[in-house]
Scaffold this active site. Sequence first.
Site, mmCIF file in Angstrom:
data_model
loop_
_atom_site.group_PDB
_atom_site.id
_atom_site.type_symbol
_atom_site.label_atom_id
_atom_site.label_comp_id
_atom_site.label_asym_id
_atom_site.label_seq_id
_atom_site.Cartn_x
_atom_site.Cartn_y
_atom_site.Cartn_z
ATOM 1 C CG ASP A 8 -9.706 2.516 -8.803
ATOM 2 O OD1 ASP A 8 -8.670 1.967 -9.245
ATOM 3 O OD2 ASP A 8 -10.267 2.131 -7.758
ATOM 4 C CE1 TYR A 51 -0.879 3.770 -8.911
ATOM 5 C CE2 TYR A 51 -0.559 6.145 -9.015
ATOM 6 C CZ TYR A 51 -0.329 4.878 -9.525
ATOM 7 O OH TYR A 51 0.458 4.726 -10.637
ATOM 8 C CG PHE A 105 -1.056 5.261 -15.066
ATOM 9 C CD1 PHE A 105 -0.936 3.926 -14.713
ATOM 10 C CD2 PHE A 105 -1.958 5.604 -16.060
ATOM 11 C CE1 PHE A 105 -1.702 2.955 -15.339
ATOM 12 C CE2 PHE A 105 -2.730 4.644 -16.695
ATOM 13 C CZ PHE A 105 -2.601 3.304 -16.333
ATOM 14 C CG HIS A 115 -3.023 -2.074 -16.589
ATOM 15 N ND1 HIS A 115 -2.108 -1.949 -15.556
ATOM 16 C CD2 HIS A 115 -3.894 -1.048 -16.448
ATOM 17 C CE1 HIS A 115 -2.421 -0.891 -14.832
ATOM 18 N NE2 HIS A 115 -3.494 -0.321 -15.341
#
Length: 228
Positions: free
Chosen positions: A64, A66, A77, A186
Amino acid sequence: MPPLSGEWEQALRPEFRKPYYRQLFRTVGEEYRRYTVYPPADDIFNAFHFTPLPDVRVVILGQDPYHEEGQAHGLSFSVRPGIEIPPSLVNIYQELHDDLGCPIPQTGCLEKWARQGVLLLNTVLTVRAHQANSHREIGWEEFTDAAIRILAEQARPMVFILWGRPAQRKQSMIYRPDHMVIASPHPSPLSAYRGFFGSRPFSRTNRFLEEHGLAPIDWDITNRTVVL
């Protein structure tokens, strides 16, 4: 929410007519009226705007947006120019340097990747300020799953980069043998040392693209040249 256009609008049009999307539209609208929500409403669909469906060669799937002020702008990202680079992206840049030797960028804006056919898609497209995962399970997952299925159905080689367990759960949707899946932990500081570092996703992606007669991605953010 701003409208989609072009091939993405045509491909996703059936979703807009479904009950879940009508409820999602109402819910998101109410969230923006009552709370501070990121990204700005006009940026919600930037991943689709910046990377038209026929141009997609690579998919990087995030979770989701920031959730701090000024960060999110609709690309997974990525943060707006001038915003401090978040820890996960710091680790992505470190792996990029170790993999391809690219200089560590001073900006966290990944628009250059998006303009080359790298779809930077989150599974959830909005979030309340300071509340990670606050818009989980309001309908976005069904919508982005539809987008992933559309991509998986494309009869052309494509790379799907799945970082972390939530992204890796989508792997069963990517069934065509002419696609490549790169799955690893991740890049967050909590998991990057468990196998993200050393996974070499950037060189592996470019090797696959070149083997299938496609131009590689210029991953170097410090190089302003964009391959269209």
